[in-house]
Motif scaffolding. Structure first.
Motif, PDB file in Angstrom:
ATOM      1  N   GLY A  55       0.821  -1.213   0.000  1.00  0.00           N
ATOM      2  CA  GLY A  55       0.000   0.000   0.000  1.00  0.00           C
ATOM      3  C   GLY A  55       0.852   1.258   0.000  1.00  0.00           C
ATOM      4  O   GLY A  55       0.532   2.242  -0.692  1.00  0.00           O
ATOM      5  N   MET A  56       1.939   1.234   0.771  1.00  0.00           N
ATOM      6  CA  MET A  56       2.829   2.398   0.794  1.00  0.00           C
ATOM      7  C   MET A  56       3.466   2.623  -0.576  1.00  0.00           C
ATOM      8  O   MET A  56       3.566   3.766  -1.049  1.00  0.00           O
ATOM      9  N   CYS A  57       3.895   1.552  -1.206  1.00  0.00           N
ATOM     10  CA  CYS A  57       4.532   1.684  -2.524  1.00  0.00           C
ATOM     11  C   CYS A  57       3.539   2.204  -3.567  1.00  0.00           C
ATOM     12  O   CYS A  57       3.892   3.026  -4.415  1.00  0.00           O
ATOM     13  N   LEU A  58       2.300   1.718  -3.483  1.00  0.00           N
ATOM     14  CA  LEU A  58       1.289   2.205  -4.426  1.00  0.00           C
ATOM     15  C   LEU A  58       0.975   3.685  -4.180  1.00  0.00           C
ATOM     16  O   LEU A  58       0.841   4.464  -5.126  1.00  0.00           O
ATOM     17  N   SER A  59       0.849   4.060  -2.926  1.00  0.00           N
ATOM     18  CA  SER A  59       0.476   5.454  -2.639  1.00  0.00           C
ATOM     19  C   SER A  59       1.616   6.430  -2.937  1.00  0.00           C
ATOM     20  O   SER A  59       1.366   7.597  -3.251  1.00  0.00           O
ATOM     21  N   MET A  60       2.852   5.979  -2.863  1.00  0.00           N
ATOM     22  CA  MET A  60       3.986   6.860  -3.180  1.00  0.00           C
ATOM     23  C   MET A  60       4.398   6.746  -4.640  1.00  0.00           C
ATOM     24  O   MET A  60       5.422   7.299  -5.064  1.00  0.00           O
ATOM     25  N   LYS A  61       3.608   6.012  -5.413  1.00  0.00           N
ATOM     26  CA  LYS A  61       3.802   5.854  -6.860  1.00  0.00           C
ATOM     27  C   LYS A  61       5.130   5.192  -7.223  1.00  0.00           C
ATOM     28  O   LYS A  61       5.719   5.456  -8.258  1.00  0.00           O
ATOM     29  N   VAL A  62       5.604   4.301  -6.334  1.00  0.00           N
ATOM     30  CA  VAL A  62       6.818   3.534  -6.626  1.00  0.00           C
ATOM     31  C   VAL A  62       6.467   2.394  -7.570  1.00  0.00           C
ATOM     32  O   VAL A  62       7.211   2.078  -8.488  1.00  0.00           O
ATOM     33  N   ILE A  63       5.328   1.760  -7.306  1.00  0.00           N
ATOM     34  CA  ILE A  63       4.824   0.724  -8.212  1.00  0.00           C
ATOM     35  C   ILE A  63       3.474   1.187  -8.734  1.00  0.00           C
ATOM     36  O   ILE A  63       2.851   2.091  -8.195  1.00  0.00           O
ATOM     37  N   GLY A  64       3.011   0.553  -9.769  1.00  0.00           N
ATOM     38  CA  GLY A  64       1.750   0.960 -10.390  1.00  0.00           C
ATOM     39  C   GLY A  64       2.025   1.968 -11.488  1.00  0.00           C
ATOM     40  O   GLY A  64       3.163   2.303 -11.815  1.00  0.00           O
ATOM     41  N   ASN A  65       0.934   2.502 -12.058  1.00  0.00           N
ATOM     42  CA  ASN A  65       1.107   3.422 -13.187  1.00  0.00           C
ATOM     43  C   ASN A  65       1.240   4.879 -12.756  1.00  0.00           C
ATOM     44  O   ASN A  65       1.369   5.760 -13.588  1.00  0.00           O
ATOM     45  N   GLY A  66       1.185   5.153 -11.445  1.00  0.00           N
ATOM     46  CA  GLY A  66       1.417   6.512 -10.957  1.00  0.00           C
ATOM     47  C   GLY A  66       0.212   7.421 -11.045  1.00  0.00           C
ATOM     48  O   GLY A  66       0.325   8.622 -10.859  1.00  0.00           O
ATOM     49  N   SER A  67      -0.950   6.856 -11.299  1.00  0.00           N
ATOM     50  CA  SER A  67      -2.148   7.696 -11.387  1.00  0.00           C
ATOM     51  C   SER A  67      -2.722   7.959 -10.001  1.00  0.00           C
ATOM     52  O   SER A  67      -2.357   7.317  -9.011  1.00  0.00           O
ATOM     53  N   THR A  68      -3.649   8.882  -9.947  1.00  0.00           N
ATOM     54  CA  THR A  68      -4.288   9.238  -8.690  1.00  0.00           C
ATOM     55  C   THR A  68      -5.130   8.075  -8.163  1.00  0.00           C
ATOM     56  O   THR A  68      -5.195   7.847  -6.952  1.00  0.00           O
ATOM     57  N   MET A  70      -4.502   4.911  -8.478  1.00  0.00           N
ATOM     58  CA  MET A  70      -3.598   3.931  -7.866  1.00  0.00           C
ATOM     59  C   MET A  70      -3.127   4.415  -6.499  1.00  0.00           C
ATOM     60  O   MET A  70      -2.911   3.624  -5.587  1.00  0.00           O
ATOM     61  N   MET A  71      -2.973   5.736  -6.354  1.00  0.00           N
ATOM     62  CA  MET A  71      -2.592   6.278  -5.062  1.00  0.00           C
ATOM     63  C   MET A  71      -3.707   6.054  -4.035  1.00  0.00           C
ATOM     64  O   MET A  71      -3.442   5.674  -2.894  1.00  0.00           O
ATOM     65  N   ILE A  72      -4.945   6.223  -4.445  1.00  0.00           N
ATOM     66  CA  ILE A  72      -6.081   5.992  -3.554  1.00  0.00           C
ATOM     67  C   ILE A  72      -6.171   4.519  -3.182  1.00  0.00           C
ATOM     68  O   ILE A  72      -6.396   4.169  -2.013  1.00  0.00           O
ATOM     69  N   VAL A  73      -5.972   3.650  -4.162  1.00  0.00           N
ATOM     70  CA  VAL A  73      -5.951   2.204  -3.887  1.00  0.00           C
ATOM     71  C   VAL A  73      -4.824   1.881  -2.917  1.00  0.00           C
ATOM     72  O   VAL A  73      -4.994   1.088  -1.983  1.00  0.00           O
ATOM     73  N   GLY A  74      -3.682   2.511  -3.095  1.00  0.00           N
ATOM     74  CA  GLY A  74      -2.547   2.300  -2.201  1.00  0.00           C
ATOM     75  C   GLY A  74      -2.849   2.726  -0.775  1.00  0.00           C
ATOM     76  O   GLY A  74      -2.461   2.048   0.186  1.00  0.00           O
ATOM     77  N   ILE A  75      -3.546   3.844  -0.623  1.00  0.00           N
ATOM     78  CA  ILE A  75      -3.925   4.301   0.715  1.00  0.00           C
ATOM     79  C   ILE A  75      -4.874   3.305   1.367  1.00  0.00           C
ATOM     80  O   ILE A  75      -4.721   2.956   2.544  1.00  0.00           O
ATOM     81  N   ILE A  76      -5.824   2.803   0.617  1.00  0.00           N
ATOM     82  CA  ILE A  76      -6.778   1.820   1.153  1.00  0.00           C
ATOM     83  C   ILE A  76      -6.066   0.531   1.537  1.00  0.00           C
ATOM     84  O   ILE A  76      -6.289  -0.019   2.624  1.00  0.00           O
ATOM     85  N   VAL A  77      -5.189   0.049   0.657  1.00  0.00           N
ATOM     86  CA  VAL A  77      -4.429  -1.175   0.952  1.00  0.00           C
ATOM     87  C   VAL A  77      -3.530  -0.955   2.162  1.00  0.00           C
ATOM     88  O   VAL A  77      -3.402  -1.822   3.032  1.00  0.00           O
TER      89      VAL A  77
END
Length: 119
Positions: A55-68, A70-77
């Motif tokens: 979740g931290m990696c997704l929210s900081m746009k380290v992994i994923g496509n870097g969209s908003t 994905m950041m929200i999904v990262g925060i939830i995860v």
């Protein structure tokens, strides 16, 4: 001092049939009571830590496509991971208490028997 004799006796003792000791049986029962709680706590803790890290990696746009999104999904995860890590210890304590209750009578009887025979 004959070191060969000591070495031979040590090896012979390794292969000699062992008597079942009451103390060894008590230790086994203690491990049997505590093992399920320990196994769960370590497994669940590791899994939830990985979920939190993902979740931290997704929210900081380290992994994923870097969209908003994905950041929200990262925060939830990440929040799910934080909740999982937070409830790990209370669950461990409940499982440990349950295991101790399950084997309490056997352990107390064996401990009482051991303490009476040593007196």
């Amino acid at each position: 001092m004959n070191t060969d004799k000591i070495f031979a006796e040590a090896i012979a003792n390794e292969y000699a049939p062992k008597k079942a000791s009451k103390v060894v049986a008590l230790k086994k029962l203690d491990r049997k009571a505590k093992s399920p709680a320990n196994i769960f706590a370590y497994s669940f803790g590791v899994i939830m830590s990985l979920v939190l890290g993902t979740g931290m990696c997704l929210s900081m746009k380290v992994i994923g496509n870097g969209s908003t999104s994905m950041m929200i999904v990262g925060i939830i995860v990440g929040i799910i991971g934080i909740i999982g890590v937070s409830i790990n210890y209370p669950i461990y304590r409940k499982l440990l208490e349950s295991g101790k209750k399950k084997y309490a009578f056997e352990i107390m009887e064996l401990a009482k028997d051991i303490s009476e025979t040593t007196e």
